[in-house]
Design an enzyme around this catalytic site. Structure first.
Site, mmCIF file in Angstrom:
data_model
loop_
_atom_site.group_PDB
_atom_site.id
_atom_site.type_symbol
_atom_site.label_atom_id
_atom_site.label_comp_id
_atom_site.label_asym_id
_atom_site.label_seq_id
_atom_site.Cartn_x
_atom_site.Cartn_y
_atom_site.Cartn_z
ATOM 1 N N SER B 56 0.844 -1.193 0.000
ATOM 2 C CA SER B 56 0.000 0.000 0.000
ATOM 3 C C SER B 56 0.883 1.248 0.000
ATOM 4 O O SER B 56 2.098 1.169 0.216
ATOM 5 C CB SER B 56 -0.922 -0.014 1.222
ATOM 6 O OG SER B 56 -1.859 -1.060 1.105
ATOM 7 N N HIS B 58 0.606 3.376 -2.712
ATOM 8 C CA HIS B 58 0.671 3.778 -4.118
ATOM 9 C C HIS B 58 -0.722 4.065 -4.684
ATOM 10 O O HIS B 58 -0.911 4.036 -5.890
ATOM 11 C CB HIS B 58 1.312 2.676 -4.957
ATOM 12 C CG HIS B 58 2.603 2.163 -4.427
ATOM 13 N ND1 HIS B 58 3.692 2.984 -4.227
ATOM 14 C CD2 HIS B 58 3.004 0.919 -4.064
ATOM 15 C CE1 HIS B 58 4.697 2.255 -3.758
ATOM 16 N NE2 HIS B 58 4.299 0.999 -3.638
ATOM 17 N N LYS B 106 4.442 -6.538 -9.953
ATOM 18 C CA LYS B 106 5.593 -5.654 -10.075
ATOM 19 C C LYS B 106 6.836 -6.419 -9.590
ATOM 20 O O LYS B 106 6.770 -7.220 -8.664
ATOM 21 C CB LYS B 106 5.392 -4.388 -9.236
ATOM 22 C CG LYS B 106 4.166 -3.583 -9.707
ATOM 23 C CD LYS B 106 4.089 -2.198 -9.063
ATOM 24 C CE LYS B 106 3.950 -2.217 -7.565
ATOM 25 N NZ LYS B 106 2.785 -2.994 -7.077
ATOM 26 N N HIS B 220 9.294 3.208 -3.118
ATOM 27 C CA HIS B 220 9.167 2.813 -1.716
ATOM 28 C C HIS B 220 10.111 3.634 -0.857
ATOM 29 O O HIS B 220 10.472 3.231 0.238
ATOM 30 C CB HIS B 220 9.489 1.339 -1.537
ATOM 31 C CG HIS B 220 8.662 0.484 -2.437
ATOM 32 N ND1 HIS B 220 9.155 -0.043 -3.597
ATOM 33 C CD2 HIS B 220 7.381 0.106 -2.352
ATOM 34 C CE1 HIS B 220 8.192 -0.727 -4.190
ATOM 35 N NE2 HIS B 220 7.114 -0.649 -3.470
#
Lengths: 206, 338
Positions: B56, B58, B106, B220
């Site tokens: 989470s 994004h 991803k 990140h």
């Protein structure tokens, strides 16, 4: 019960497994294996057949156990359970399930034999099992599994968290490989309790 | 120090998901054990369910891209952490169509392993499953490591285009082949002038001097390999366009996605976009379609990324309408509507 025997081995080896994993990773391998087996044993019905044992343990390891190794052990159990469920609890179905689970771990972890992971015990031991003439001598197979796991001492880690420490991991066997040797210890005692004295003591792995 | 507005120090993602599902009850429904978000509507022609997921932080990717025309389900992890394999597994069972389920992943080690474990469980259940791995970030292209390029902004384009193809009834193999081709023709680069705020400490994820930029930053809060003195926007965009185009196959037209990293205004993003269109024009590259906005942020990082997908003339002139036709196809998600 097989998983009781595996838990007994993991409890005995807990200190050694933790020490090995601390040298190369984050030190939680012994905890994850022990907690997973404790949870599995608590959920396996007393009258369960071998397929149910593996399938119950698979769900617990896949859903509840932390780290990467826990769910990967769950994958192995899942394939063994499925194979036993379809083919009965004889050695043929057991070996086929171990082979399928080993392949699944290799696919998911994108690792191969030689990368210093649990596959360095599983892969060669499955090869031994496939090459053996029936009936399988599980005591001999388990002893070979310990040899394969110990041989990871010479390997440089390429995958998993141990890859971050590189050369510093060399000299001790991989905790994940040793944890798989303990599964073969349990299978050997389960199949042939009389061979127990000829197996390594899980409390003294090194 | 700018402490985030969270109802709880530990359960803030779960709390947000509850609010999200309540706000968008006409588009999605939330499973809480395990946690995943599922579309309540899908095109009846769709044979293969699409599921994505990841850490989470994004948003709208991925839960905001769930809905008719895009994802059937998404499995959100904690902030910047992979979802558990059980979220992916149960979400996939809910999302699967008669032709199975496709995972859009991803390229991060944790995501690869957890989606991989879920895929094995699905195969064990007899559900056909395949994966498209997105790895578009040119800043992480290196011969030294085996981990490969990170997956970033191109994921949004992949999810849009594959969603449209799935709505035309494409099967699993066809979607994998299309997805891999799109990924192979998509590349990104990101820059930041301020780090994101840590949800735990309320402090910036990293320190950056005024006048400095992280060039090639991750989504990140991974620092870039290079911290550079801040050039003019025109010079910065020219450098980023060069880095992206030089990693793409040759061509004359692109999809252009200018993505905000969370702390960047639309005025800034449209400045970036206008500069990027000009920089591409000077290279004789046309912008066929575009997307501008914070679709793949890194919490509240101040920065942006540029993603391009290089189109192939032979595909675009196809009677089916090519990738442009897929781009323009209807979508009704909470984060992206066409």
């Amino acid at each position: 019960m097989l998983m009781n025997l595996y838990l007994e081995a993991a409890e005995s080896a807990y200190g050694e497994l933790t020490r090995l994993d601390q040298a190369a990773g984050d030190g939680d391998y012994g905890d994850n294996l022990r907690e997973g087996l404790r949870g599995a044993v608590a959920r396996i019905p007393t009258d369960a057949d071998l397929a149910t044992e593996f399938e119950t343990a698979a769900t617990y390891f896949l859903d509840e156990v932390g780290g990467t190794s826990g769910p990967l052990i769950g994958l192995l159990f899942n394939d063994v359970g499925g194979s036993l469920d379809r083919g009965g609890d004889g050695d043929d179905a057991l070996v086929a399930g171990l082979a399928a689970g080993t392949a699944a771990i290799s696919r998911v972890g994108e690792a191969s034999v030689g990368d210093r992971t649990m596959l360095d015990c599983l892969g060669p031991t499955v090869d031994d099992l496939r090459a053996a003439r029936p009936p399988v001598d599980w005591t001999m197979v388990a002893n070979q599994a310990f040899d394969h796991a110990r041989a990871t001492s010479d390997l440089l880690p390429r995958m998993g968290r141990a890859s971050y420490v590189g050369q510093r991991a060399v000299g001790n066997p991989d905790a994940g490989a040793m944890g798989m040797a303990l599964l073969f210890w349990a299978l050997a005692v389960y199949r042939d309790p009389s061979g127990r004295a000829q197996l390594p003591d899980p409390a003294r792995l090194l | 120090m700018a402490e985030p507005f969270y109802a709880s120090k530990t359960e803030y993602v779960d709390r947000a998901l509850l609010g999200f599902a309540r706000d968008h009850a006409d588009v999605v429904e939330l499973s809480t054990d395990p946690v995943y978000v599922r579309s309540i509507d899908r095109d009846p022609r769709r044979q293969v369910g699409l599921l994505s997921g990841g850490g989470s932080g994004h948003e709208p990717m991925h839960v905001g891209l769930v809905g008719r025309g895009m994802l059937d389900a998404a499995a959100p992890g904690r902030v910047f952490a992979s979802p558990h394999n059980r979220q992916v597994y149960e979400g996939s069972r809910a999302a699967a169509g008669p032709g199975g389920v496709l995972h859009i992943v991803k390229n991060y080690t944790g995501d690869r392993i957890n989606f991989g474990i879920a895929a094995e469980r699905l195969r064990h259940d007899g559900i056909p499953v395949a994966r498209v791995l997105v790895d578009d970030d040119v800043a992480t292209e290196s011969q030294e490591t085996a981990t490969g390029r990170r997956g970033t902004g191109a994921t949004v384009l992949v999810e849009k285009l594959l969603g449209a193809a799935a709505d035309r009834g494409a099967g699993l193999d066809e979607l994998v082949a299309l997805g891999e081709t799109i990924v192979g023709r998509s590349r990104s680069i990101a820059v930041a002038s301020l780090a994101q705020t840590s949800p735990v400490t309320g402090e910036p994820g990293f320190d950056l001097e005024p006048g400095q930029l992280e060039y090639g930053v991750g989504i990140h809060g991974e620092r870039a390999k290079h911290t550079i003195a801040r050039p003019s926007l025109e010079e910065l965009v020219a450098r980023m366009v060069e880095d992206v185009v030089s990693h793409l196959p040759g061509g004359r037209s692109v999809f252009l996605f200018v993505n905000g990293l969370g702390g960047t205004t639309y005025i800034e993003l449209y400045n970036v976009f206008a500069e990027t269109v000009d920089a591409l024009a000077s290279r004789d590259i046309a912008v066929e379609r575009s997307l501008v906005g914070p679709y793949t942020p890194a919490l509240d990082m101040k920065g942006f990324s540029i993603t391009m997908t290089m189109l192939e003339p032979s595909v675009e002139t196809h009677p089916s309408g090519g990738w442009t036709g897929l781009f323009d196809a209807p979508a009704w998600t909470t984060g992206l509507r066409k």
